[in-house]
Design a protein around this motif. Sequence first.
Motif, PDB file in Angstrom:
ATOM      1  N   ILE A 328       1.201 -22.514  89.458  1.00 48.73           N
ATOM      2  CA  ILE A 328       1.123 -21.355  90.359  1.00 48.73           C
ATOM      3  C   ILE A 328       2.511 -20.788  90.609  1.00 48.73           C
ATOM      4  CG2 ILE A 328       0.489 -20.615  92.694  1.00 48.73           C
ATOM      5  CD1 ILE A 328      -1.728 -22.686  92.656  1.00 48.73           C
ATOM      6  N   ARG A 329       3.501 -21.685  90.784  1.00 49.75           N
ATOM      7  CA  ARG A 329       4.881 -21.236  90.941  1.00 49.75           C
ATOM      8  C   ARG A 329       5.787 -22.056  90.022  1.00 49.75           C
ATOM      9  NH1 ARG A 329       5.867 -17.346  94.169  1.00 49.75           N
ATOM     10  NH2 ARG A 329       4.467 -16.835  95.892  1.00 49.75           N
ATOM     11  N   GLY A 335       6.128 -16.555  90.577  1.00 49.19           N
ATOM     12  CA  GLY A 335       4.721 -16.917  90.465  1.00 49.19           C
ATOM     13  C   GLY A 335       4.171 -16.624  89.078  1.00 49.19           C
ATOM     14  N   SER A 336       3.025 -17.226  88.770  1.00 46.33           N
ATOM     15  CA  SER A 336       2.348 -16.986  87.491  1.00 46.33           C
ATOM     16  C   SER A 336       0.912 -16.560  87.769  1.00 46.33           C
ATOM     17  CB  SER A 336       2.361 -18.254  86.641  1.00 46.33           C
ATOM     18  OG  SER A 336       1.355 -19.167  87.067  1.00 46.33           O
ATOM     19  N   SER A 337       0.163 -16.305  86.723  1.00 47.81           N
ATOM     20  CA  SER A 337      -1.241 -15.917  86.871  1.00 47.81           C
ATOM     21  C   SER A 337      -2.141 -17.134  87.033  1.00 47.81           C
ATOM     22  CB  SER A 337      -1.685 -15.133  85.642  1.00 47.81           C
ATOM     23  OG  SER A 337      -1.662 -15.977  84.487  1.00 47.81           O
ATOM     24  N   PRO A 401      11.394 -13.599  81.481  1.00 46.73           N
ATOM     25  CA  PRO A 401      10.833 -12.771  82.567  1.00 46.73           C
ATOM     26  C   PRO A 401      10.747 -11.287  82.220  1.00 46.73           C
ATOM     27  CG  PRO A 401      13.050 -13.536  83.114  1.00 46.73           C
ATOM     28  CD  PRO A 401      12.627 -14.288  81.890  1.00 46.73           C
ATOM     29  N   HIS A 402      11.454 -10.832  81.206  1.00 48.16           N
ATOM     30  CA  HIS A 402      11.367  -9.425  80.818  1.00 48.16           C
ATOM     31  C   HIS A 402      10.184  -9.164  79.885  1.00 48.16           C
ATOM     32  CE1 HIS A 402      15.152  -8.572  82.771  1.00 48.16           C
ATOM     33  NE2 HIS A 402      15.735  -9.558  82.115  1.00 48.16           N
TER      34      HIS A 402
END
Length: 728
Positions: A328-329, A335-337, A401-402
């Motif tokens: 989750i984090r 955070g993620s999906s 992250p990009h």
Amino acid sequence: MLGFLKEPVVVTAKINVNLVALTVMGLMSRLWGLCYPRAVVFDEVYYGQFISLYMKRIFFVDDSGPPFGHVLLALGGYLGGFDGNFLWNRIGAEYSVNVPVWSLRLLPALAGALCVPLAYQILVELHFSHCAALGAALLILLENSLITQSRFMLLESILIFFILLAVLSYLKFYNLQKHSAFSGSWWFWLLLTGVACSCAVGVKYMGLFTYMLLLATAGLHFWHMIGDQNLSNVSLLCHFLARGLALIIIPMGLYLSFFYVHLALLYRSGPHDQIMTSAFQASLEGGLARITQGQPLEVAYGSQITLRNVLGKPMQCWLHSHTNTYPIRYENGRGSSHQQQVTCYPFKDVNNWWIVKDPGMQQLVVSNPPRPVRHGHIVQLVHGITTRYLNTHDVAAPLSPHSQEVSCYIDYNISMPAQNLWRVEIVNRESDTDVWKTILSEVRFVHVNTSAVLKASGLSGASLPEWGYRQLEVVGEKLSKGYHQSMLWNVEEHRYGKSQEQKEREVELHSPTQMDISKNLSFMAKFTELQWKILTLKNEDTEHKYSSSALDWITMDTNIAYWLHPTSGAQIHLLGNVATWASANAAALVYLCLSLWYLLRRRRKIYDIPEDAWQLWISAGGICGGGWAVNYLPFFLMEKTLFLYHYLPAVTFQILLIPVVLQHLSDHLCRSVLLKSMFSALVVGWFSSVYFVYCTFSPLSYGQPALPPAELKALRWKDTWNILIRKQ
């Protein structure tokens, strides 16, 4: 009618005794005690592995260069009856009885021996005296580094042989130009020039340097021919076409033939073929070919497939998913999906299987007849084991992250709808209606909603943390300019799905279908791929104990210990003849200074030497000095681990410059009989020193006799030399 039988048949022949004697001495110096030591010497541990693979017909890739040199070494093993069974794992390992040491070392030794008469003939063709030519040959004969390098399973002596043969052939061709153009001998030497250049490049890419030098020389000579008013336009065109055929077309054809023989011999799968594409692997006997034999060629809706990333380095990997979800984090607080993880996995696994689904239909089986997927079609990719759909969305990827996170969609009943439509783009298509093919097609998957491209980003970065089992990251790349190989995928394993029920489908994933469809690659396709791998595949350069810089070579501040006897202290080193190398440096300096002096004086219309002597001086410098420069200076631009043996082609040309300078000094600067006599005496004394150094260091060139520690210590003429002395 038979009257001619009354007289004896007489054959007369002109024999150059100098040439015969030099050839015999060259053979004696290189072939004497060739089986000693009967142990692995330095890079024999490297080339020997390839010889064994040739004997067993197992495919390999050597990023050091083309295959012709390896083929020649393997020919020695074949002629000696070598079966390839030897473990090449360490320098100094004793050869077993099945290894034909003499036969394996024979071709490099013969090549090294023939360099001696070649040096003689080159000086003769440059129009220097037979005395100068004899001096050049004797200097090559007594050069310790060339002796050492030519007595083992190494490629430098073969490379130097073809380089010198190319230079000699071109000089003979050029000297026939004025009086025997287009004669049989003219054609022979011109064609041999091209053949020798191709062979030099085929042994090592260092041969390109001399090849470029000869092409430039040929271009300059042809430029002068254009200004000759006695030659018609038709004649000039014929000369141009002849040179283009012999120096470009035929070498290119021969270069291709080296790879053809290489690939024809190595038809079995082995550990090296994993870096090649799936199509290449499938063309080899065993390995992937056993898995993919008889697979359906055309990918259809309902096909079950594994997707291999085309990049394949630093490791091959397949699109993969498993039941675990993204945390989750992440550790950095992002955070993620929390969707199902999608990775690139470097091992074959049942979780690498995906099903190609038609978005407009529910079935996960291939219809009858199959409906092939074409370029531009929209598909969904369903994970075979978990039946979840490949998905990407505007959520940051864990390590990049990009870029967008790629997952298999889980419906959590929140405001995050599935975005699982992908457009198939066949990059290597011939038309926009091409069918997606197993093995052959290189495909991009473009996300319909966001235009992101499926990419194995982990191949160029870090692997996922423990929660991702250290597998490689897969992302949706938003900025997809061009076709980077990490964005390309090909179907490796493929079957037509028949089971709609999940449990039956899981069983089906382990039982491939069989259909007789050939996927053999053409030779040109295999050549192109292999050539690209050789040029781009680079092993990590690590510092070696005996590595050196190009500056160390001129003053010979370095050496390489090739072999050490385990008990007696006998050893073999790559060391040059100090007297010869110092003289070669002095000759190059004298040549440069004299050339600049002559040029300045000629600019002032002062001609110190006759025009024919000036042309001789320039042509000899262009070949000998130019040969040294083109084979040496490029190493300052190379980012690779360098060794002293890389300098041997350059120093060979520099040695040929010594008699050129000596004869010039004798003919044009020693103007009195007394000066000529004194100069000749100095040359004899100098040559005696060359012979003395050769004899002094021959125990380190041949490895015998074994010297006591005191004598070994006395041979350490430079503090930077690493002569191995055992502690008493």
